[in-house]
Design a protein around this motif. Structure first.
Motif, short mmCIF file in Angstrom:
data_model
loop_
_atom_site.label_atom_id
_atom_site.label_comp_id
_atom_site.label_asym_id
_atom_site.label_seq_id
_atom_site.Cartn_x
_atom_site.Cartn_y
_atom_site.Cartn_z
N PRO A 1 10.03 1.35 -6.60
CA PRO A 1 8.59 1.18 -6.64
C PRO A 1 7.96 1.65 -7.96
N VAL A 2 6.99 0.90 -8.44
CA VAL A 2 6.18 1.27 -9.59
C VAL A 2 4.77 1.49 -9.07
N LYS A 3 4.27 2.73 -9.23
CA LYS A 3 2.95 3.06 -8.71
C LYS A 3 1.90 2.79 -9.77
N THR A 4 0.84 2.07 -9.38
CA THR A 4 -0.33 1.86 -10.25
C THR A 4 -1.57 2.17 -9.41
N GLN A 5 -2.73 2.01 -10.02
CA GLN A 5 -3.97 2.25 -9.25
C GLN A 5 -4.14 1.23 -8.13
N PHE A 6 -3.38 0.15 -8.15
CA PHE A 6 -3.50 -0.89 -7.13
C PHE A 6 -2.62 -0.63 -5.92
N GLY A 7 -1.58 0.16 -6.09
CA GLY A 7 -0.64 0.42 -5.01
C GLY A 7 0.77 0.52 -5.57
N TYR A 8 1.74 0.06 -4.77
CA TYR A 8 3.15 0.16 -5.14
C TYR A 8 3.71 -1.25 -5.35
N HIS A 9 4.36 -1.42 -6.48
CA HIS A 9 4.89 -2.72 -6.85
C HIS A 9 6.42 -2.71 -6.85
N LYS B 1 -0.68 -0.19 -17.71
CA LYS B 1 0.32 0.53 -18.51
C LYS B 1 1.64 0.74 -17.76
N GLU B 2 1.59 1.19 -16.52
CA GLU B 2 2.81 1.47 -15.76
C GLU B 2 3.66 0.21 -15.59
N PHE B 3 2.98 -0.88 -15.41
CA PHE B 3 3.64 -2.18 -15.22
C PHE B 3 4.27 -2.62 -16.53
N ASP B 4 3.48 -2.56 -17.60
CA ASP B 4 3.95 -2.92 -18.94
C ASP B 4 5.22 -2.17 -19.34
N GLU B 5 5.24 -0.86 -19.07
CA GLU B 5 6.39 -0.04 -19.46
C GLU B 5 7.67 -0.56 -18.86
N VAL B 6 7.61 -0.99 -17.61
CA VAL B 6 8.80 -1.51 -16.93
C VAL B 6 9.12 -2.92 -17.43
N VAL B 7 8.11 -3.78 -17.48
CA VAL B 7 8.33 -5.18 -17.83
C VAL B 7 8.97 -5.33 -19.21
N PHE B 8 8.57 -4.49 -20.15
CA PHE B 8 9.07 -4.66 -21.51
C PHE B 8 10.26 -3.76 -21.84
N ASP C 1 0.79 -1.23 0.00
CA ASP C 1 0.00 0.00 0.00
C ASP C 1 0.82 1.28 0.00
N SER C 2 2.07 1.22 0.47
CA SER C 2 2.83 2.46 0.62
C SER C 2 4.19 2.39 -0.07
N GLU C 3 4.63 3.55 -0.54
CA GLU C 3 5.94 3.64 -1.16
C GLU C 3 7.04 3.33 -0.15
N ALA C 4 6.84 3.79 1.09
CA ALA C 4 7.84 3.55 2.13
C ALA C 4 8.03 2.06 2.37
N GLN C 5 6.93 1.31 2.45
CA GLN C 5 7.05 -0.14 2.66
C GLN C 5 7.71 -0.79 1.44
N CYS C 6 7.36 -0.31 0.26
CA CYS C 6 7.94 -0.84 -0.97
C CYS C 6 9.46 -0.66 -0.96
N LEU C 7 9.92 0.52 -0.59
CA LEU C 7 11.36 0.80 -0.54
C LEU C 7 12.05 -0.06 0.51
N GLU C 8 11.39 -0.25 1.64
CA GLU C 8 11.96 -1.08 2.71
C GLU C 8 12.13 -2.53 2.23
N LEU C 9 11.11 -3.06 1.55
CA LEU C 9 11.18 -4.43 1.05
C LEU C 9 12.23 -4.56 -0.05
N LYS C 10 12.34 -3.53 -0.89
CA LYS C 10 13.36 -3.55 -1.95
C LYS C 10 14.74 -3.66 -1.32
N GLN C 11 14.97 -2.90 -0.25
CA GLN C 11 16.28 -2.95 0.41
C GLN C 11 16.54 -4.33 1.00
N GLN C 12 15.51 -4.97 1.56
CA GLN C 12 15.68 -6.32 2.10
C GLN C 12 16.13 -7.28 1.00
#
Length: 92
Positions: free
Chosen positions: A76-84, A59-66, A12-23
């Motif tokens: 983090p990649v932000k979409t309408q669902f949250g932060y990926h 779209k945001e996901f596609d741009e990164v994946v391809f 749900d949050s960019e902060a959590q996304c960044l923390e998990l990325k660091q892990q």
């Protein structure tokens, strides 16, 4: 048509996304982190999304994946669902 395989996690949050990325960058297994933290049903498979083509994801996901390098954590990649965080595992 180009196909890719990827895995991701969704929070749900960019902060959590960044923390998990660091892990993950510090050596945690992406799949384990996804299972423990992701709100997406794919978390049961360690975030594995299987194979898909352009336009099948938001779209945001596609741009990164391809465009992103393989086997590197993106986000983090932000979409309408949250932060990926996502990792492209193959493309061809």
């Amino acid at each position: 048509m180009v196909q890719a395989t990827a895995r991701h996690l969704l929070v749900d949050s960019e902060a959590q996304c960044l923390e998990l990325k660091q892990q993950i960058l510090d050596g945690a297994d992406f799949g384990d982190v996804a299972k423990a933290n992701s709100s997406c049903p794919s978390s049961a498979q360690g975030g594995d999304l299987g194979s898909f083509g352009p336009g099948m994801m938001v779209k945001e996901f596609d741009e990164v994946v391809f465009s992103a390098p393989l086997n590197e954590v993106q986000g983090p990649v932000k979409t309408q669902f949250g932060y990926h965080l996502l990792e492209v595992t193959s493309r061809g």
